[in-house]
Design a protein around this motif. Sequence first.
Motif, PDB file in Angstrom:
ATOM      1  N   LEU A   1      69.599  85.505  -1.018  1.00 48.09           N
ATOM      2  CA  LEU A   1      68.825  86.695  -0.647  1.00 48.09           C
ATOM      3  C   LEU A   1      67.335  86.510  -0.920  1.00 48.09           C
ATOM      4  CD1 LEU A   1      71.228  89.531  -1.859  1.00 48.09           C
ATOM      5  CD2 LEU A   1      70.909  88.677   0.467  1.00 48.09           C
ATOM      6  N   GLY A   2      66.827  85.330  -0.601  1.00 51.32           N
ATOM      7  CA  GLY A   2      65.403  85.052  -0.722  1.00 51.32           C
ATOM      8  C   GLY A   2      64.922  84.726  -2.124  1.00 51.32           C
ATOM      9  N   VAL A   3      65.839  84.593  -3.070  1.00 48.16           N
ATOM     10  CA  VAL A   3      65.470  84.285  -4.447  1.00 48.16           C
ATOM     11  C   VAL A   3      66.062  82.932  -4.822  1.00 48.16           C
ATOM     12  CG1 VAL A   3      65.620  85.046  -6.853  1.00 48.16           C
ATOM     13  CG2 VAL A   3      65.460  86.743  -5.024  1.00 48.16           C
ATOM     14  N   ASP A   4      65.255  82.087  -5.467  1.00 49.38           N
ATOM     15  CA  ASP A   4      65.728  80.787  -5.926  1.00 49.38           C
ATOM     16  C   ASP A   4      66.213  80.897  -7.363  1.00 49.38           C
ATOM     17  OD1 ASP A   4      65.079  79.495  -3.527  1.00 49.38           O
ATOM     18  OD2 ASP A   4      63.017  79.174  -4.185  1.00 49.38           O
ATOM     19  N   TYR A   5      67.296  80.190  -7.658  1.00 49.78           N
ATOM     20  CA  TYR A   5      67.913  80.228  -8.978  1.00 49.78           C
ATOM     21  C   TYR A   5      68.160  78.813  -9.488  1.00 49.78           C
ATOM     22  CZ  TYR A   5      69.105  85.080  -7.778  1.00 49.78           C
ATOM     23  OH  TYR A   5      69.063  86.388  -7.411  1.00 49.78           O
ATOM     24  N   GLU A   6      68.279  78.677 -10.802  1.00 48.61           N
ATOM     25  CA  GLU A   6      68.736  77.465 -11.469  1.00 48.61           C
ATOM     26  C   GLU A   6      69.777  77.892 -12.481  1.00 48.61           C
ATOM     27  OE1 GLU A   6      65.645  75.404 -13.527  1.00 48.61           O
ATOM     28  OE2 GLU A   6      64.865  74.487 -11.705  1.00 48.61           O
ATOM     29  N   ILE A   7      70.821  77.081 -12.603  1.00 48.03           N
ATOM     30  CA  ILE A   7      71.854  77.366 -13.595  1.00 48.03           C
ATOM     31  C   ILE A   7      72.331  76.042 -14.178  1.00 48.03           C
ATOM     32  CG2 ILE A   7      73.698  77.418 -11.854  1.00 48.03           C
ATOM     33  CD1 ILE A   7      75.027  79.656 -13.545  1.00 48.03           C
ATOM     34  N   ASP A   8      72.499  76.000 -15.491  1.00 47.32           N
ATOM     35  CA  ASP A   8      72.988  74.797 -16.169  1.00 47.32           C
ATOM     36  C   ASP A   8      74.506  74.895 -16.266  1.00 47.32           C
ATOM     37  OD1 ASP A   8      70.374  73.879 -16.537  1.00 47.32           O
ATOM     38  OD2 ASP A   8      70.168  75.006 -18.404  1.00 47.32           O
ATOM     39  N   LEU A   9      75.190  73.855 -15.765  1.00 49.15           N
ATOM     40  CA  LEU A   9      76.647  73.880 -15.681  1.00 49.15           C
ATOM     41  C   LEU A   9      77.248  72.559 -16.146  1.00 49.15           C
ATOM     42  CD1 LEU A   9      76.949  75.356 -12.060  1.00 49.15           C
ATOM     43  CD2 LEU A   9      77.185  76.611 -14.216  1.00 49.15           C
ATOM     44  N   SER A  10      78.498  72.631 -16.592  1.00 53.24           N
ATOM     45  CA  SER A  10      79.260  71.409 -16.853  1.00 53.24           C
ATOM     46  C   SER A  10      79.662  70.823 -15.504  1.00 53.24           C
ATOM     47  CB  SER A  10      80.518  71.729 -17.674  1.00 53.24           C
ATOM     48  OG  SER A  10      81.438  72.462 -16.883  1.00 53.24           O
ATOM     49  N   GLN A  11      80.167  69.599 -15.507  1.00 52.69           N
ATOM     50  CA  GLN A  11      80.607  68.978 -14.254  1.00 52.69           C
ATOM     51  C   GLN A  11      81.711  69.812 -13.616  1.00 52.69           C
ATOM     52  OE1 GLN A  11      79.250  66.153 -12.677  1.00 52.69           O
ATOM     53  NE2 GLN A  11      80.428  67.075 -11.020  1.00 52.69           N
ATOM     54  N   GLU A  12      82.636  70.297 -14.399  1.00 44.77           N
ATOM     55  CA  GLU A  12      83.732  71.117 -13.870  1.00 44.77           C
ATOM     56  C   GLU A  12      83.196  72.413 -13.262  1.00 44.77           C
ATOM     57  OE1 GLU A  12      87.698  73.467 -15.494  1.00 44.77           O
ATOM     58  OE2 GLU A  12      86.900  71.814 -16.672  1.00 44.77           O
ATOM     59  N   GLU A  13      82.254  73.056 -13.948  1.00 42.94           N
ATOM     60  CA  GLU A  13      81.667  74.297 -13.417  1.00 42.94           C
ATOM     61  C   GLU A  13      80.869  74.018 -12.144  1.00 42.94           C
ATOM     62  OE1 GLU A  13      81.079  76.527 -17.746  1.00 42.94           O
ATOM     63  OE2 GLU A  13      79.481  75.263 -16.941  1.00 42.94           O
ATOM     64  N   ALA A  14      80.131  72.889 -12.117  1.00 41.56           N
ATOM     65  CA  ALA A  14      79.353  72.526 -10.934  1.00 41.56           C
ATOM     66  C   ALA A  14      80.274  72.229  -9.758  1.00 41.56           C
ATOM     67  CB  ALA A  14      78.455  71.327 -11.234  1.00 41.56           C
ATOM     68  N   ASP A  15      81.394  71.554 -10.010  1.00 36.65           N
ATOM     69  CA  ASP A  15      82.363  71.288  -8.944  1.00 36.65           C
ATOM     70  C   ASP A  15      82.949  72.589  -8.416  1.00 36.65           C
ATOM     71  OD1 ASP A  15      81.964  68.556  -9.200  1.00 36.65           O
ATOM     72  OD2 ASP A  15      83.787  68.225 -10.389  1.00 36.65           O
ATOM     73  N   ASP A  16      83.262  73.511  -9.312  1.00 39.86           N
ATOM     74  CA  ASP A  16      83.803  74.813  -8.897  1.00 39.86           C
ATOM     75  C   ASP A  16      82.775  75.575  -8.059  1.00 39.86           C
ATOM     76  OD1 ASP A  16      85.762  76.920  -8.896  1.00 39.86           O
ATOM     77  OD2 ASP A  16      84.531  77.965 -10.391  1.00 39.86           O
ATOM     78  N   PHE A  17      81.509  75.544  -8.488  1.00 38.41           N
ATOM     79  CA  PHE A  17      80.435  76.188  -7.732  1.00 38.41           C
ATOM     80  C   PHE A  17      80.333  75.583  -6.333  1.00 38.41           C
ATOM     81  CE2 PHE A  17      76.042  76.360  -6.259  1.00 38.41           C
ATOM     82  CZ  PHE A  17      75.765  77.718  -6.371  1.00 38.41           C
ATOM     83  N   ALA A  18      80.332  74.245  -6.261  1.00 41.41           N
ATOM     84  CA  ALA A  18      80.211  73.553  -4.979  1.00 41.41           C
ATOM     85  C   ALA A  18      81.387  73.880  -4.067  1.00 41.41           C
ATOM     86  CB  ALA A  18      80.112  72.047  -5.198  1.00 41.41           C
ATOM     87  N   ASN A  19      82.600  73.896  -4.620  1.00 41.97           N
ATOM     88  CA  ASN A  19      83.777  74.221  -3.817  1.00 41.97           C
ATOM     89  C   ASN A  19      83.726  75.658  -3.310  1.00 41.97           C
ATOM     90  OD1 ASN A  19      84.910  71.675  -4.119  1.00 41.97           O
ATOM     91  ND2 ASN A  19      86.033  72.244  -5.958  1.00 41.97           N
ATOM     92  N   THR A  20      83.239  76.565  -4.137  1.00 39.43           N
ATOM     93  CA  THR A  20      83.166  77.975  -3.756  1.00 39.43           C
ATOM     94  C   THR A  20      82.148  78.211  -2.652  1.00 39.43           C
ATOM     95  OG1 THR A  20      83.815  78.647  -5.980  1.00 39.43           O
ATOM     96  CG2 THR A  20      82.728  80.311  -4.617  1.00 39.43           C
ATOM     97  N   ILE A  21      80.993  77.582  -2.747  1.00 39.32           N
ATOM     98  CA  ILE A  21      79.919  77.841  -1.798  1.00 39.32           C
ATOM     99  C   ILE A  21      80.041  77.014  -0.505  1.00 39.32           C
ATOM    100  CG2 ILE A  21      78.267  76.154  -2.679  1.00 39.32           C
ATOM    101  CD1 ILE A  21      76.105  78.346  -2.376  1.00 39.32           C
ATOM    102  N   GLN A  22      80.881  75.978  -0.531  1.00 40.67           N
ATOM    103  CA  GLN A  22      80.965  75.036   0.585  1.00 40.67           C
ATOM    104  C   GLN A  22      81.249  75.716   1.924  1.00 40.67           C
ATOM    105  OE1 GLN A  22      80.112  71.828   0.397  1.00 40.67           O
ATOM    106  NE2 GLN A  22      80.357  71.692   2.593  1.00 40.67           N
ATOM    107  N   LYS A  23      82.167  76.672   1.985  1.00 40.89           N
ATOM    108  CA  LYS A  23      82.495  77.302   3.271  1.00 40.89           C
ATOM    109  C   LYS A  23      81.309  78.089   3.823  1.00 40.89           C
ATOM    110  CE  LYS A  23      84.706  81.519   1.552  1.00 40.89           C
ATOM    111  NZ  LYS A  23      85.937  82.311   1.548  1.00 40.89           N
ATOM    112  N   TYR A  24      80.482  78.631   2.958  1.00 35.80           N
ATOM    113  CA  TYR A  24      79.298  79.361   3.412  1.00 35.80           C
ATOM    114  C   TYR A  24      78.223  78.402   3.909  1.00 35.80           C
ATOM    115  CZ  TYR A  24      81.671  83.108   0.989  1.00 35.80           C
ATOM    116  OH  TYR A  24      82.615  84.006   0.582  1.00 35.80           O
TER     117      TYR A  24
END
Length: 113
Positions: free
Chosen positions: A30-53
């Motif tokens: 929504l026009g805002v840039d974010y940064e988040i610190d994640l473990s590899q497992e959390e980053a993989d989950d994030f990537a899998n969740t956002i991939q379809k979008y």
Amino acid sequence: MAQKVQTILVSDLSGTELGEDGQTVKFGFLGVDYEIDLSQEEADDFANTIQKYVEAGRRVGGRRQTDAASSAKRAPSQTKAIKSWLDEQNIDYPKRGRLPQNLIDQWEQAHRS
């Protein structure tokens, strides 16, 4: 007198220290840039969740990453995870230098939901 400054990455989700397993993920919404610190497992989950979008969306800015640029920006923990997965799959890979893109693609394909 010399000083040594150490940065300890902590997961923004769980609050745990990440050590070499951590990475900072940048994204926009929504026009805002974010940064988040994640473990590899959390980053993989994030990537899998956002991939379809991402697949359904239209690219509106930024540059497409070349193989060299994407490997240069890959977090060391992600490379470590890829190599670990390749070992588990008994897939041979160069122990030094860059990982071939086809092996990275195999890992990414295996980790998509």
